[in-house]
Design a protein around this motif. Structure first.
Motif, PDB file in Angstrom:
ATOM      1  N   ASN A 152       0.795  -1.222   0.000  1.00  0.00           N
ATOM      2  CA  ASN A 152       0.000   0.000   0.000  1.00  0.00           C
ATOM      3  C   ASN A 152       0.824   1.267   0.000  1.00  0.00           C
ATOM      4  O   ASN A 152       0.388   2.289  -0.473  1.00  0.00           O
ATOM      5  N   ARG A 156       1.556   3.372   2.450  1.00  0.00           N
ATOM      6  CA  ARG A 156       0.826   4.453   3.074  1.00  0.00           C
ATOM      7  C   ARG A 156       1.031   4.457   4.579  1.00  0.00           C
ATOM      8  O   ARG A 156       0.910   3.438   5.234  1.00  0.00           O
ATOM      9  N   ARG A 176       2.279   0.738   6.021  1.00  0.00           N
ATOM     10  CA  ARG A 176       1.368   1.296   6.987  1.00  0.00           C
ATOM     11  C   ARG A 176       1.628   0.693   8.352  1.00  0.00           C
ATOM     12  O   ARG A 176       1.716  -0.498   8.510  1.00  0.00           O
ATOM     13  N   MET A 199     -10.924   3.366   3.326  1.00  0.00           N
ATOM     14  CA  MET A 199      -9.557   3.047   3.732  1.00  0.00           C
ATOM     15  C   MET A 199      -9.308   3.641   5.104  1.00  0.00           C
ATOM     16  O   MET A 199     -10.059   4.499   5.576  1.00  0.00           O
ATOM     17  N   GLU A 214      -5.934   5.023   7.725  1.00  0.00           N
ATOM     18  CA  GLU A 214      -4.522   5.313   7.939  1.00  0.00           C
ATOM     19  C   GLU A 214      -4.375   5.804   9.367  1.00  0.00           C
ATOM     20  O   GLU A 214      -4.977   6.809   9.750  1.00  0.00           O
ATOM     21  N   THR A 218      -5.790   7.241  -1.565  1.00  0.00           N
ATOM     22  CA  THR A 218      -4.490   6.866  -1.014  1.00  0.00           C
ATOM     23  C   THR A 218      -3.848   8.110  -0.425  1.00  0.00           C
ATOM     24  O   THR A 218      -4.368   9.221  -0.573  1.00  0.00           O
ATOM     25  N   ILE A 278      -1.533   3.787  -6.213  1.00  0.00           N
ATOM     26  CA  ILE A 278      -0.449   3.272  -5.378  1.00  0.00           C
ATOM     27  C   ILE A 278       0.612   4.357  -5.307  1.00  0.00           C
ATOM     28  O   ILE A 278       0.816   5.105  -6.270  1.00  0.00           O
TER      29      ILE A 278
END
Length: 439
Positions: A12, A14, A93, A202, A204, A240, A286
């Protein structure tokens, strides 16, 4: 009892305001021509990583993954700084989770015998459900079992997320609902009627991002801060983060950008919209090194400089919608409805060239990658017929398969401690353990 080292996610790229724990580099940088070496069996060349971050972000050698096993307390600052977000371009991540988070004793969906697949389930009309004595979903990968089947969504899953510091799993569907699942019991703790189609989900760090028509909802699980990010044109289809920015791709082909701030009251500031490049819906992102890669229904992959936000390259080798993107080592990997998976490598002049094309004979819907317990990279590839192949890299030799009847898996999320989450077009969410035991 032998110790199982949890797989590490490399796909990912991220880290959204959380401590960075890196495994695989996502950089794609010019080195030397590699040629078509992806079909020659085990990796014979060095997998030395390219690191451009500080020494604090160098890979760990002790096998620790996904950060601490304890969640951040509510008293810990959950602000997202610009510098922290910049780390997203260089690694994995961080996903700290509670060490008490489990999926209970629910293993009703676990395989019983590969030789006894339920013919009614395969036809999509088994009425016995979990009480059926024959197999429903199963996998042929040794050491991998299904530990929970979470049902409640009526249409295809658009995203599955485990935010840091929470014992809740989030899932969003095109049926217009967001469901929050209790990781201890596997039960749905809350259902939110979005009154709109969810297009992407998503997480984060402690933030959960939900893509809706013309907007993004951002929720912090630590502070309960709830934000509505305007500035989006069209249904959000992909999201993203990288280099201190949140990128949101829409059905209109535009990419909206927010910049992280250190302000507790206003943690995200709308920056700009990247227009006029994709002529169709943006389907996937990405981040690799200092580049953002975006795929689209216009059959192209755009390469964006994260420092200037300019489109530097357009890749045109696919003949149908680009569905998923991965960065691994020095390579970009892309999948498409044209039935191919393409491997891109940087040539000496810096341009990306296709070094290998895998023709699958059916459309490919999503890719997800990890490193296994022996630190070897593997990739999950979802196909139209409801199967997911599990392959070694760089050879693409198949290790095993996952079977989902005729329901195509549209989203695969790698979790901590050997957990894998899959969501299919029928709305079923399944939890798998790569450790071979319930976690």
């Amino acid at each position: 009892m032998s110790y199982y080292k949890a797989p590490r996610r490399y796909s990912n790229g991220r880290n959204f305001g959380v401590e960075t724990h890196q495994g695989f580099a996502a950089d794609i940088v010019p080195r030397r021509p590699y040629g078509n070496r992806m079909n020659k069996g085990p990796n014979k060349w060095s997998r030395n990583l390219v690191w451009t971050a500080s020494d604090d972000n160098m890979p760990r050698k002790n096998g620790s993954t996904y950060g601490s096993t304890k969640p951040q307390g509510s008293g810990t600052s959950a602000n997202v700084s610009e510098q922290q977000m910049k780390n997203a371009a260089h690694g994995q991540r961080g996903s700290s989770v509670s060490d008490t988070r489990r999926w209970g004793s629910n293993d009703k969906g676990s395989p019983k015998s590969k030789e006894c697949v339920c013919k009614f389930w395969k036809a999509g009309n088994c009425k016995k459900g979990d009480q059926c004595s024959f197999l429903h979903s199963w996998t042929s990968l040794p050491g991998m079992v299904m530990v929970a089947a979470l049902e409640g969504h009526k249409k295809d899953l658009k995203g599955i997320a485990l935010p840091q510091g929470s014992d809740k799993l989030f899932s969003a569907s095109s049926d217009g609902t967001l469901k929050i699942w209790d990781c201890h019991t596997g039960q749905c703790a809350h259902t939110i009627n979005l009154q709109a189609e969810a297009g992407s989900l998503m997480s984060e760090g402690p933030w959960v991002f939900l893509g809706l028509p013309n907007a993004v909802k951002a929720f912090n699980v630590q502070t309960s801060k709830d934000l509505h990010l305007n500035g989006v044109v069209g249904q959000v289809r992909a999201m993203t983060v990288g280099n201190g920015m949140l990128f949101v791709g829409t059905s209109s082909g535009s990419i909206s950008v927010w910049k992280a701030t250190n302000s507790e009251s206003d943690p995200f500031t709308y920056l700009t919209s990247l227009e006029g490049h994709h002529s169709g819906e943006v389907t996937c992102f990405i981040v690799g090194g200092q580049q953002l890669y975006s795929g689209s229904v216009d059959k192209t992959i755009k390469v964006w400089d994260l420092n200037t936000l300019e489109c530097t390259t357009t890749l045109r080798q696919h003949t149908d919608t680009v569905t998923s993107l991965l960065c691994w080592d020095q390579y970009l990997i892309s999948s498409s409805l044209d039935g191919t998976i393409k491997v891109w490598a940087c040539s000496e002049n810096g341009s990306l060239k296709v070094t290998n094309t895998r023709r699958q004979g059916q459309s490919v819907h999503t890719l997800s990658g990890i490193t296994d317990a022996e630190d070897k990279p593997i990739v999950f590839c979802s196909y139209e017929n409801g199967t997911v192949s599990i392959c070694d890299l760089p050879s693409f030799e198949e290790r095993g398969k996952m079977f989902f009847s005729t329901n195509t898996v549209g989203t695969i999320t790698i979790g901590p401690d050997g957990l894998l989450f899959t969501g299919d077009k029928s709305g079923k969410l399944r939890v798998w353990s790569l450790a071979g035991t319930k976690v």
